[in-house]
Design a protein around this motif. Structure first.
Motif, PDB file in Angstrom:
ATOM      1  N   MET A   1       0.839  -1.195   0.000  1.00 13.29           N
ATOM      2  CA  MET A   1       0.000   0.000   0.000  1.00 13.29           C
ATOM      3  C   MET A   1       0.873   1.243   0.000  1.00 13.29           C
ATOM      4  N   LEU A   2       0.327   2.293  -0.580  1.00 14.93           N
ATOM      5  CA  LEU A   2       0.979   3.596  -0.621  1.00 14.93           C
ATOM      6  C   LEU A   2       0.075   4.596   0.077  1.00 14.93           C
ATOM      7  N   LEU A   3       0.631   5.299   1.062  1.00 21.25           N
ATOM      8  CA  LEU A   3      -0.088   6.342   1.777  1.00 21.25           C
ATOM      9  C   LEU A   3       0.392   7.703   1.306  1.00 21.25           C
ATOM     10  N   ARG A   4      -0.521   8.656   1.231  1.00 18.11           N
ATOM     11  CA  ARG A   4      -0.140  10.020   0.850  1.00 18.11           C
ATOM     12  C   ARG A   4       0.478  10.727   2.057  1.00 18.11           C
ATOM     13  N   ALA A   5       1.796  10.830   2.041  1.00 20.40           N
ATOM     14  CA  ALA A   5       2.503  11.447   3.156  1.00 20.40           C
ATOM     15  C   ALA A   5       2.311  12.959   3.200  1.00 20.40           C
ATOM     16  N   ASP A   6       1.802  13.547   2.119  1.00 21.14           N
ATOM     17  CA  ASP A   6       1.593  14.993   2.106  1.00 21.14           C
ATOM     18  C   ASP A   6       0.164  15.378   2.474  1.00 21.14           C
ATOM     19  N   ASP A   7      -0.684  14.434   2.841  1.00 18.68           N
ATOM     20  CA  ASP A   7      -1.993  14.790   3.388  1.00 18.68           C
ATOM     21  C   ASP A   7      -1.792  15.544   4.694  1.00 18.68           C
ATOM     22  N   VAL A   8      -2.748  16.384   5.045  1.00 16.87           N
ATOM     23  CA  VAL A   8      -2.544  17.302   6.162  1.00 16.87           C
ATOM     24  C   VAL A   8      -2.315  16.571   7.485  1.00 16.87           C
ATOM     25  N   ASN A   9      -2.896  15.375   7.643  1.00 14.04           N
ATOM     26  CA  ASN A   9      -2.734  14.665   8.912  1.00 14.04           C
ATOM     27  C   ASN A   9      -1.422  13.893   9.000  1.00 14.04           C
ATOM     28  N   LEU A  10      -0.680  13.807   7.895  1.00 12.34           N
ATOM     29  CA  LEU A  10       0.614  13.129   7.894  1.00 12.34           C
ATOM     30  C   LEU A  10       1.772  14.064   7.529  1.00 12.34           C
ATOM     31  N   ALA A  11       1.466  15.213   6.970  1.00  8.59           N
ATOM     32  CA  ALA A  11       2.517  16.120   6.505  1.00  8.59           C
ATOM     33  C   ALA A  11       3.400  16.564   7.666  1.00  8.59           C
ATOM     34  N   GLY A  12       4.704  16.586   7.393  1.00  9.75           N
ATOM     35  CA  GLY A  12       5.659  17.069   8.388  1.00  9.75           C
ATOM     36  C   GLY A  12       5.960  16.082   9.495  1.00  9.75           C
ATOM     37  N   ALA A  13       5.589  14.826   9.319  1.00 13.44           N
ATOM     38  CA  ALA A  13       5.817  13.841  10.379  1.00 13.44           C
ATOM     39  C   ALA A  13       7.306  13.624  10.611  1.00 13.44           C
ATOM     40  N   HIS A  14       7.725  13.666  11.844  1.00 14.57           N
ATOM     41  CA  HIS A  14       9.126  13.439  12.194  1.00 14.57           C
ATOM     42  C   HIS A  14       9.471  11.954  12.218  1.00 14.57           C
ATOM     43  N   ASP A  15       8.480  11.134  12.543  1.00 15.19           N
ATOM     44  CA  ASP A  15       8.685   9.687  12.653  1.00 15.19           C
ATOM     45  C   ASP A  15       7.645   9.010  11.756  1.00 15.19           C
ATOM     46  N   PRO A  16       8.010   8.581  10.560  1.00 15.48           N
ATOM     47  CA  PRO A  16       7.007   8.025   9.644  1.00 15.48           C
ATOM     48  C   PRO A  16       6.341   6.760  10.167  1.00 15.48           C
ATOM     49  N   ILE A  17       7.075   5.933  10.889  1.00 13.05           N
ATOM     50  CA  ILE A  17       6.464   4.727  11.459  1.00 13.05           C
ATOM     51  C   ILE A  17       5.453   5.116  12.534  1.00 13.05           C
ATOM     52  N   GLY A  18       5.852   6.037  13.396  1.00 13.71           N
ATOM     53  CA  GLY A  18       4.921   6.533  14.398  1.00 13.71           C
ATOM     54  C   GLY A  18       3.707   7.195  13.782  1.00 13.71           C
ATOM     55  N   ALA A  19       3.899   7.898  12.666  1.00 16.57           N
ATOM     56  CA  ALA A  19       2.781   8.571  12.008  1.00 16.57           C
ATOM     57  C   ALA A  19       1.797   7.569  11.420  1.00 16.57           C
ATOM     58  N   VAL A  20       2.305   6.500  10.803  1.00 12.23           N
ATOM     59  CA  VAL A  20       1.411   5.477  10.257  1.00 12.23           C
ATOM     60  C   VAL A  20       0.554   4.886  11.364  1.00 12.23           C
ATOM     61  N   VAL A  21       1.173   4.587  12.502  1.00 12.74           N
ATOM     62  CA  VAL A  21       0.459   3.930  13.592  1.00 12.74           C
ATOM     63  C   VAL A  21      -0.464   4.887  14.323  1.00 12.74           C
ATOM     64  N   SER A  22      -0.049   6.123  14.531  1.00 11.14           N
ATOM     65  CA  SER A  22      -0.825   7.028  15.388  1.00 11.14           C
ATOM     66  C   SER A  22      -1.772   7.942  14.638  1.00 11.14           C
ATOM     67  N   SER A  23      -1.512   8.180  13.347  1.00 12.24           N
ATOM     68  CA  SER A  23      -2.244   9.257  12.678  1.00 12.24           C
ATOM     69  C   SER A  23      -2.932   8.879  11.376  1.00 12.24           C
ATOM     70  N   ALA A  24      -2.492   7.839  10.695  1.00 15.16           N
ATOM     71  CA  ALA A  24      -3.021   7.521   9.365  1.00 15.16           C
ATOM     72  C   ALA A  24      -4.428   6.941   9.452  1.00 15.16           C
ATOM     73  N   HIS A  25      -5.161   7.053   8.345  1.00 15.34           N
ATOM     74  CA  HIS A  25      -6.512   6.503   8.245  1.00 15.34           C
ATOM     75  C   HIS A  25      -6.755   6.073   6.800  1.00 15.34           C
ATOM     76  N   PRO A  26      -7.853   5.384   6.517  1.00 13.70           N
ATOM     77  CA  PRO A  26      -8.071   4.883   5.158  1.00 13.70           C
ATOM     78  C   PRO A  26      -8.083   5.965   4.082  1.00 13.70           C
ATOM     79  N   GLY A  27      -8.450   7.187   4.461  1.00 17.14           N
ATOM     80  CA  GLY A  27      -8.441   8.263   3.485  1.00 17.14           C
ATOM     81  C   GLY A  27      -7.064   8.607   2.968  1.00 17.14           C
ATOM     82  N   ASN A  28      -6.024   8.200   3.696  1.00 17.37           N
ATOM     83  CA  ASN A  28      -4.643   8.423   3.254  1.00 17.37           C
ATOM     84  C   ASN A  28      -4.159   7.349   2.288  1.00 17.37           C
ATOM     85  N   VAL A  29      -4.920   6.259   2.157  1.00 13.06           N
ATOM     86  CA  VAL A  29      -4.480   5.136   1.331  1.00 13.06           C
ATOM     87  C   VAL A  29      -4.699   5.488  -0.131  1.00 13.06           C
ATOM     88  N   ASP A  30      -3.617   5.760  -0.826  1.00 15.39           N
ATOM     89  CA  ASP A  30      -3.690   6.165  -2.223  1.00 15.39           C
ATOM     90  C   ASP A  30      -3.770   4.962  -3.157  1.00 15.39           C
TER      91      ASP A  30
END
Length: 432
Positions: free
Chosen positions: A363-392
């Protein structure tokens, strides 16, 4: 199948541990991962997908879901476990027709893909509980199994279909085994047993023997009771503890029984959101880690919780802080949702990580969506912040099933209409 190159993504592999690699590529050939790394060369004729501002990672592995309940979504949100059994298992389950099961599994499998779940273990028992004057009679009609498989097959998801074993329906189990096409690849069968918590030893032994005869892994719900307070010990005492067995829930089991499972090579599928909502007991996730048990995550029932897998991963992370034993990190949860889930289902050589040669379930997530943009820890962001709307984008065995945020290959309006019709038929006499 054509070659596909995912170019310049933030690639997260999960084997042996989750690690993020900015600016890496993933090459897919013939449905498998052919190479992973920076600056890969595109083979002649390859399709190149720009993965800039995308997080690329293995698809999620849902190790326990009753997919047929997709048409009963949110019908049992504010109930306890006995009320859930009364409404969903006893009252509504027997009303399903085969065509209802088919559309429910189709809808449920699409929901999986939409949130990045590329593999699901479908514990299938729609209309398994038939109410007679002398009580419950478990079983699973063959035409219902065929309809459920047709729903999964039409979506193109990878699925482990767990068919319910019962002593009086062993012939149907053998017939169901024949519904799986040789070399089909995406669909495999498991034996779903009522198990040692709910049956007397003779019935348990019969289930395990049939599973062995057919060469099937076993999936079973476990708890301390109602029939046997020490279900894992019962299996041990009858020589039935073994690998390729998935124990679901188990919140009320004693620590020594968890250690027995670890020693046997068995695995657990936990569903932290449902277990918290329906009162299965205290969180098990830390205790399983301490016991050294391979553990996967699952949604379980969308009658009661949301069906997106990101919420399950977060539920595991958060409830883990209420559990005895070590607290798990976001990286631990991501691996549990991918590689450990694959190990739970015996699919670790096929999916769950980006190891070369594995199936290209991605799967590919849109890292530039507002809820993921600027994440310092991408693994932490996937677990704590991502949702199905980010799934590109989502791929199963190299086939693109979701792209640009939209599911492909199905008329979604027609699917919704059929699912609504099935839901109205099933609930007409009871809900209003």
């Amino acid at each position: 199948m054509e070659s596909l190159l995912l170019r310049n993504g933030l690639v997260i592999d999960t084997e042996p541990e989750p690690v993020a690699h900015p600016g890496w590529d993933v090459l897919v050939e013939d449905g498998r991962i052919a190479a992973v790394g920076p600056n890969l060369s595109a083979p002649a004729g390859a399709t190149v997908i720009d993965a800039t501002d995308r997080i690329v990672l293995p698809g999620f592995v849902d190790t326990h879901r009753h997919v047929w309940q997709a048409v009963l979504r949110s019908i049992a949100v504010d109930v306890d476990l006995p009320e859930y059994f009364q409404l969903v298992r006893q009252e509504l389950g027997p009303r399903f027709r085969p065509e209802d099961v088919r559309i429910a599994n189709l809808l449920g499998a699409l929901e999986c893909l939409d949130s990045g779940v590329t593999t699901v273990q479908d514990f299938a028992y729609a209309r398994a509980d038939r109410v007679r004057s002398d009580g419950f009679v478990p079983g699973f009609d063959l035409d219902y199994a065929a309809a459920a498989l047709d729903g999964l097959r039409s979506v193109g998801i990878r699925a482990v279909f767990a068919y319910l074993l019962t002593p009086e329906h062993q012939g149907e189990v053998r017939q169901a085994h024949e519904l799986f096409r040789p070399g089909e690849g995406l669909l495999t069968m498991a034996a779903a047993s009522l198990g040692p918590s709910n049956q007397k030893p003779d019935a348990v032994i019969a289930d395990w023997r049939l599973a062995d005869e057919l060469g099937l892994p076993i999936v079973t719900h476990v708890a301390a009771g109602p029939v046997n307070e020490r279900p894992i010990e019962l299996l041990r005492d009858h020589g039935l503890l073994r690998p390729n067995t998935v124990y679901v829930h188990g919140n009320s089991l004693a620590d020594d029984e968890l250690s027995m499972v670890a020693d046997s090579g068995g695995a657990f599928a936990i569903t932290p959101a449902v277990e918290a909502r329906l009162g299965h007991g205290g969180p098990l996730i830390g205790r399983l880690r301490e016991a050294g048990v391979t553990t996967g995550l699952g949604v379980d029932v969308v009658t009661t919780v949301g069906g997106d897998f990101f919420s399950v991963v977060r539920a595991g992370l958060l409830t883990g802080y209420l559990s005895p034993g070590p607290h798990l990190s976001p990286a631990d949860l991501l691996r549990m949702a991918t590689l450990d889930g694959a190990r739970t289902l015996g699919l670790e050589d096929q999916v769950g990580s980006l190891r070369v040669g594995k199936q290209a379930d991605l799967m590919l997530l849109r890292a530039d969506d507002v809820n993921l943009a600027g994440a310092h820890d991408p693994i932490g962001a996937v677990v704590s912040s991502a949702h199905p709307g980010n799934v590109d984008t989502v791929l199963v065995a190299g086939r693109i099933v979701k792209q640009h945020g939209r599911l492909l290959h199905h008329d979604l309006a027609a699917v919704r209409a059929q699912a609504r019709s099935a839901s109205e038929f099933i609930t007409a006499k009871s809900v209003g």
